[in-house]
Motif scaffolding. Structure first.
Motif, short mmCIF file in Angstrom:
data_model
loop_
_atom_site.label_atom_id
_atom_site.label_comp_id
_atom_site.label_asym_id
_atom_site.label_seq_id
_atom_site.Cartn_x
_atom_site.Cartn_y
_atom_site.Cartn_z
N LYS A 133 0.82 -1.22 0.00
CA LYS A 133 0.00 0.00 0.00
C LYS A 133 0.85 1.27 0.00
CE LYS A 133 -3.96 -2.14 2.22
NZ LYS A 133 -4.71 -2.32 3.48
N GLN A 134 2.11 1.14 0.41
CA GLN A 134 3.04 2.27 0.36
C GLN A 134 3.76 2.34 -1.00
OE1 GLN A 134 3.33 4.62 2.68
NE2 GLN A 134 1.83 3.58 3.98
N GLY A 135 3.43 1.37 -1.89
CA GLY A 135 3.99 1.39 -3.23
C GLY A 135 5.21 0.52 -3.45
N TYR A 136 5.41 -0.50 -2.62
CA TYR A 136 6.60 -1.35 -2.73
C TYR A 136 6.24 -2.80 -3.04
CZ TYR A 136 8.91 2.49 -0.31
OH TYR A 136 9.39 3.72 0.06
N ASN A 137 6.98 -3.40 -3.98
CA ASN A 137 6.96 -4.85 -4.13
C ASN A 137 7.75 -5.39 -2.96
OD1 ASN A 137 5.60 -4.75 -6.60
ND2 ASN A 137 7.51 -4.56 -7.74
N THR A 138 7.15 -6.27 -2.19
CA THR A 138 7.75 -6.68 -0.91
C THR A 138 7.78 -8.19 -0.76
OG1 THR A 138 6.86 -4.66 0.09
CG2 THR A 138 7.53 -6.40 1.59
N GLN A 139 8.86 -8.66 -0.17
CA GLN A 139 8.96 -10.06 0.25
C GLN A 139 9.19 -10.05 1.76
OE1 GLN A 139 11.75 -12.49 -1.84
NE2 GLN A 139 11.63 -14.14 -0.35
N VAL A 140 8.45 -10.91 2.48
CA VAL A 140 8.56 -10.99 3.94
C VAL A 140 9.03 -12.37 4.32
CG1 VAL A 140 7.30 -10.83 6.12
CG2 VAL A 140 6.69 -9.30 4.24
N ARG A 141 9.97 -12.42 5.24
CA ARG A 141 10.48 -13.67 5.80
C ARG A 141 10.29 -13.60 7.31
NH1 ARG A 141 14.80 -14.79 8.78
NH2 ARG A 141 15.74 -16.83 8.66
N LEU A 142 9.81 -14.68 7.91
CA LEU A 142 9.59 -14.75 9.36
C LEU A 142 10.39 -15.89 9.96
CD1 LEU A 142 8.06 -14.23 12.07
CD2 LEU A 142 6.25 -15.71 11.17
N GLU A 143 11.04 -15.61 11.07
CA GLU A 143 11.70 -16.64 11.86
C GLU A 143 11.15 -16.54 13.28
OE1 GLU A 143 16.10 -17.67 13.68
OE2 GLU A 143 15.96 -16.41 11.90
N LEU A 144 10.63 -17.65 13.79
CA LEU A 144 10.15 -17.70 15.17
C LEU A 144 11.23 -18.33 16.03
CD1 LEU A 144 6.48 -18.91 14.58
CD2 LEU A 144 7.29 -16.58 14.97
N TYR A 145 11.43 -17.78 17.24
CA TYR A 145 12.47 -18.29 18.12
C TYR A 145 11.87 -18.76 19.44
CZ TYR A 145 12.23 -13.85 20.62
OH TYR A 145 11.79 -12.77 21.33
N GLU A 146 12.59 -19.63 20.10
CA GLU A 146 12.21 -20.16 21.40
C GLU A 146 12.53 -19.11 22.47
OE1 GLU A 146 11.23 -21.74 24.76
OE2 GLU A 146 10.61 -22.68 22.88
N PRO A 147 11.53 -18.59 23.20
CA PRO A 147 11.76 -17.50 24.15
C PRO A 147 12.77 -17.80 25.25
CG PRO A 147 9.40 -17.97 23.92
CD PRO A 147 10.14 -18.98 23.11
N SER A 148 12.89 -19.05 25.66
CA SER A 148 13.82 -19.36 26.75
C SER A 148 15.28 -19.19 26.32
CB SER A 148 13.60 -20.78 27.26
OG SER A 148 13.96 -21.73 26.27
N LEU A 149 15.52 -19.02 25.02
CA LEU A 149 16.88 -18.86 24.52
C LEU A 149 17.22 -17.40 24.22
CD1 LEU A 149 16.94 -21.91 22.09
CD2 LEU A 149 17.84 -21.76 24.42
#
Length: 128
Positions: A83-99
């Motif tokens: 919506k801001q005018g950008y072709n975008t790719q998103v990558r997500l990494e979830l981590y273990e909170p205890s670390l």
């Protein structure tokens, strides 16, 4: 604590503080937005697949961040930047909170004190 790194070859046309509000909603931390950090990082060179903006998200693995919710958050993040005018790719990494570990440091605060015997100021640094 979601960490959102936005990589782009050109400066963004929107402030990260503006994006921060929307991203806090998307990633479910609107009640505690201070746990989210949004960084806009200009790049000099990078491979790409046609995207103008690459978003790298690192967030805590929580029971409510199911694969479906995580994918929807990625889609909404990409859509926000589209919506801001950008072709975008998103990558997500979830981590273990205890670390996860964090630290905070504050720079010393200069204090001007007068030496009684001389009557001249001297500079002292204190750490808080």
């Amino acid at each position: 604590m979601p960490l959102v790194k936005i990589f782009s070859r050109q400066p963004l046309r929107v402030a990260t503080s503006t994006l921060h509000r929307s991203l806090a909603q998307i990633w479910g931390v609107a009640a505690t937005p201070d746990v989210m950090k949004v960084l806009s990082l200009p790049m000099h060179d990078a491979s790409n697949s046609g995207e103008e903006v690459y978003v790298d998200v690192r967030a805590k693995a929580k029971p409510d961040r199911t694969p479906q919710v995580a994918q929807e958050c990625c889609n909404m993040t990409a859509d926000l930047l589209r919506k801001q005018g950008y072709n975008t790719q998103v990558r997500l990494e979830l981590y273990e909170p205890s670390l996860q570990y964090t630290a905070r440091a504050h720079k010393p605060t200069p204090v001007i004190a007068y030496r009684a015997e001389v009557g001249t100021p001297s500079l002292h640094c204190t750490s808080s």
